[in-house]
Design a protein around this motif. Structure first.
Motif, short mmCIF file in Angstrom:
data_model
loop_
_atom_site.label_atom_id
_atom_site.label_comp_id
_atom_site.label_asym_id
_atom_site.label_seq_id
_atom_site.Cartn_x
_atom_site.Cartn_y
_atom_site.Cartn_z
N GLY A 8 1.63 -0.52 -9.44
CA GLY A 8 1.44 -1.39 -8.28
C GLY A 8 1.43 -0.61 -6.99
O GLY A 8 1.67 0.60 -6.96
N LEU A 17 -6.68 -1.55 -8.40
CA LEU A 17 -5.48 -0.93 -8.94
C LEU A 17 -5.53 -1.04 -10.45
O LEU A 17 -6.13 -1.97 -10.99
N LEU A 19 -2.77 -1.29 -13.49
CA LEU A 19 -1.38 -1.40 -13.92
C LEU A 19 -1.26 -0.92 -15.36
O LEU A 19 -2.17 -1.07 -16.17
N ARG A 37 2.23 -12.90 -13.43
CA ARG A 37 2.59 -12.53 -12.07
C ARG A 37 3.40 -13.64 -11.43
O ARG A 37 3.32 -14.81 -11.82
N LEU A 85 -9.74 -6.90 -5.44
CA LEU A 85 -8.48 -7.60 -5.20
C LEU A 85 -8.54 -8.45 -3.94
O LEU A 85 -9.21 -8.10 -2.96
N THR A 90 -1.57 -10.99 -4.37
CA THR A 90 -0.27 -10.41 -4.03
C THR A 90 0.83 -11.08 -4.84
O THR A 90 0.98 -12.30 -4.82
N TYR A 93 3.89 -8.19 -10.72
CA TYR A 93 3.21 -8.31 -12.00
C TYR A 93 4.12 -7.81 -13.13
O TYR A 93 4.74 -6.75 -13.02
N THR A 117 6.04 -4.78 -11.42
CA THR A 117 5.55 -3.85 -10.40
C THR A 117 4.89 -4.67 -9.31
O THR A 117 4.15 -5.62 -9.59
N GLU A 118 5.15 -4.31 -8.08
CA GLU A 118 4.70 -5.14 -6.97
C GLU A 118 3.30 -4.73 -6.51
O GLU A 118 3.01 -3.55 -6.31
N VAL A 119 2.46 -5.73 -6.33
CA VAL A 119 1.10 -5.53 -5.83
C VAL A 119 0.97 -6.31 -4.52
O VAL A 119 1.27 -7.51 -4.48
#
Length: 123
Positions: A8, A17, A19, A37, A85, A90, A93, A117-119
């Motif tokens: 992320g 991105l 993952l 998510r 994206l 946001t 995930y 993991t943060e997106v």
């Protein structure tokens, strides 16, 4: 079973991105894998799922055509390639494993969950 997600980050709208989720402590090749998510203030939302061998996949309508799920059973890893994206993507995930046969979009069907993991997608 351990399945931490990684990859992320912060990306501008239209960016990409990938993952990853490396699974340990279980027989990865027998797990149905899923990505979910959670956006701030929301519950868990289904993103995508993939069968044991990768022949069956499913996506939520919100990501269909932009995200691609895949797996490498030799590396015990499931991936989520995210293209084009949008700010609405946001979220944190998470990958999840289902010790069964059928693919599922329902979080309660999954037996194991990892750290997310943060997106963050900026407009």
């Amino acid at each position: 079973v351990q399945l931490p997600a990684s990859g992320g980050g912060l990306v501008q709208a239209g960016g990409s991105l990938r993952l990853s989720c490396v699974v340990s402590g279980g027989d990865f090749s027998t797990f149905v894998m899923g990505w979910f998510r959670r956006a701030p203030g929301n519950g868990r939302e289904f993103v995508s799922t993939i069968s044991w061998g990768g022949s069956r996949t499913a996506y939520s309508d919100s990501v269909k055509g932009r995200f691609t799920i895949s797996r490498d059973n030799d590396r015990n890893t499931v991936y989520l390639q995210m293209n084009n994206l949008k700010p609405d993507d946001t979220a944190v995930y998470y990958c999840a494993a289902n010790d069964g046969i059928a693919t599922h979009s329902i979080p309660e069907k999954y037996d194991y969950w990892g750290q997310g993991t943060e997106v963050t997608v900026s407009s």
